[in-house]
Design a protein around this motif. Structure first.
Motif, short mmCIF file in Angstrom:
data_model
loop_
_atom_site.label_atom_id
_atom_site.label_comp_id
_atom_site.label_asym_id
_atom_site.label_seq_id
_atom_site.Cartn_x
_atom_site.Cartn_y
_atom_site.Cartn_z
N ALA A 114 3.91 6.96 -12.66
CA ALA A 114 5.07 7.27 -13.50
C ALA A 114 6.39 7.36 -12.73
O ALA A 114 7.43 6.97 -13.24
CB ALA A 114 4.84 8.59 -14.25
N ALA A 115 6.35 7.85 -11.53
CA ALA A 115 7.59 8.19 -10.82
C ALA A 115 8.02 7.11 -9.83
O ALA A 115 7.22 6.28 -9.39
CB ALA A 115 7.39 9.51 -10.07
N ASP A 116 9.31 7.16 -9.46
CA ASP A 116 9.80 6.33 -8.37
C ASP A 116 9.09 6.75 -7.08
O ASP A 116 8.68 7.90 -6.93
CB ASP A 116 11.30 6.54 -8.16
N VAL A 117 8.99 5.80 -6.15
CA VAL A 117 8.36 6.08 -4.86
C VAL A 117 9.36 5.73 -3.76
O VAL A 117 9.80 4.58 -3.67
CB VAL A 117 7.07 5.26 -4.68
N PRO A 118 9.76 6.70 -2.93
CA PRO A 118 10.70 6.40 -1.85
C PRO A 118 10.04 5.55 -0.77
O PRO A 118 8.81 5.54 -0.62
CB PRO A 118 11.08 7.78 -1.32
N ALA A 149 0.88 -1.17 0.00
CA ALA A 149 0.00 0.00 0.00
C ALA A 149 0.91 1.22 0.00
O ALA A 149 1.76 1.38 0.89
CB ALA A 149 -0.89 0.00 1.24
N VAL A 150 0.76 2.06 -1.02
CA VAL A 150 1.69 3.15 -1.25
C VAL A 150 0.91 4.44 -1.52
O VAL A 150 -0.10 4.42 -2.23
CB VAL A 150 2.60 2.84 -2.48
N ASP A 151 1.38 5.53 -0.95
CA ASP A 151 0.79 6.84 -1.21
C ASP A 151 1.63 7.56 -2.25
O ASP A 151 2.82 7.78 -2.04
CB ASP A 151 0.71 7.65 0.09
N VAL A 152 1.00 7.87 -3.38
CA VAL A 152 1.71 8.50 -4.49
C VAL A 152 1.08 9.85 -4.81
O VAL A 152 -0.11 10.06 -4.54
CB VAL A 152 1.71 7.61 -5.75
N PRO A 153 1.85 10.78 -5.37
CA PRO A 153 1.29 12.08 -5.72
C PRO A 153 0.26 12.02 -6.84
O PRO A 153 -0.68 12.81 -6.88
CB PRO A 153 2.49 12.91 -6.17
N ASP A 154 0.43 11.03 -7.75
CA ASP A 154 -0.48 10.98 -8.89
C ASP A 154 -0.50 9.57 -9.44
O ASP A 154 0.51 8.88 -9.48
CB ASP A 154 -0.01 11.95 -9.98
N ALA A 155 -1.69 9.15 -9.88
CA ALA A 155 -1.86 7.86 -10.54
C ALA A 155 -2.90 8.06 -11.64
O ALA A 155 -3.98 8.59 -11.40
CB ALA A 155 -2.32 6.80 -9.56
N GLN A 156 -2.54 7.63 -12.84
CA GLN A 156 -3.43 7.79 -13.99
C GLN A 156 -4.21 6.51 -14.25
O GLN A 156 -3.61 5.43 -14.31
CB GLN A 156 -2.62 8.15 -15.23
N PRO A 157 -5.53 6.60 -14.39
CA PRO A 157 -6.31 5.40 -14.72
C PRO A 157 -5.76 4.74 -15.97
O PRO A 157 -5.44 5.39 -16.96
CB PRO A 157 -7.72 5.94 -14.95
#
Length: 160
Positions: free
Chosen positions: A97-101, A76-84
């Motif tokens: 799109a981006a790496d997640v720390p 379970a990860v909190d990301v700034p943006d996710a595109q359907p």
């Protein structure tokens, strides 16, 4: 504002996340999307979250490579943006799109033991609208995944 996504990983993928301290992007995940809400209008937030997590669990089984454990493994990860990125068959699918720390990983949801081949096949073959049976080939199935806090993920991964 961030978006909670459920990332399907394999045992080797989880080991890489732990070793790298990040989840390398781009990657596909599952989340509550407008398409899911539209497909299941009587659902509630908690039910939609569970559906996204369950879809990620099945995707983790489907992604297994040689040497990967037969377990559902979901971060379970909190990301700034996710595109359907889904279709009618996969309304929870999103692209990140981006790496997640590591600090953006909230928890892990996992099977604590390997699943028998018949159970893995049942998960992969089930109709999206049908419930998984309580027993497959004489094996009781526990549908829910165990929850691990962020500080427990490394120890769990070391045990794989």
């Amino acid at each position: 504002m961030s978006v909670r996504v459920y990332v399907p990983v394999t045992s080797s993928g989880l080991a890489a996340v732990v070793a790298d301290g990040r989840l390398a992007g781009p990657f596909r995940a599952h989340a509550v999307t407008p398409a899911l809400a539209e497909a299941w209008p009587e659902g509630e937030d908690e039910e939609w979250e569970y559906a996204a997590q369950a879809a990620a669990g099945v995707a983790s089984l489907a992604a297994r490579g040689e040497g990967d454990r037969p377990r559902r493994l979901v971060l379970a990860v909190d990301v700034p943006d996710a595109q359907p990125a889904g279709t009618d068959d996969e309304p929870t699918l999103v692209e990140v799109a981006a790496d997640v720390p590591w600090k953006r990983i909230a928890s892990a949801h996992v099977d604590v033991a390997d699943l028998p081949d018949a159970v893995v096949a049942a998960y992969l073959d089930q109709d999206a609208d049908a419930d998984l049976p309580d027993e497959v080939d004489g094996v009781e199935i526990d549908h829910d995944l165990a929850w691990f806090a962020t500080q427990e993920i490394r120890a769990y991964a070391d045990g794989l």
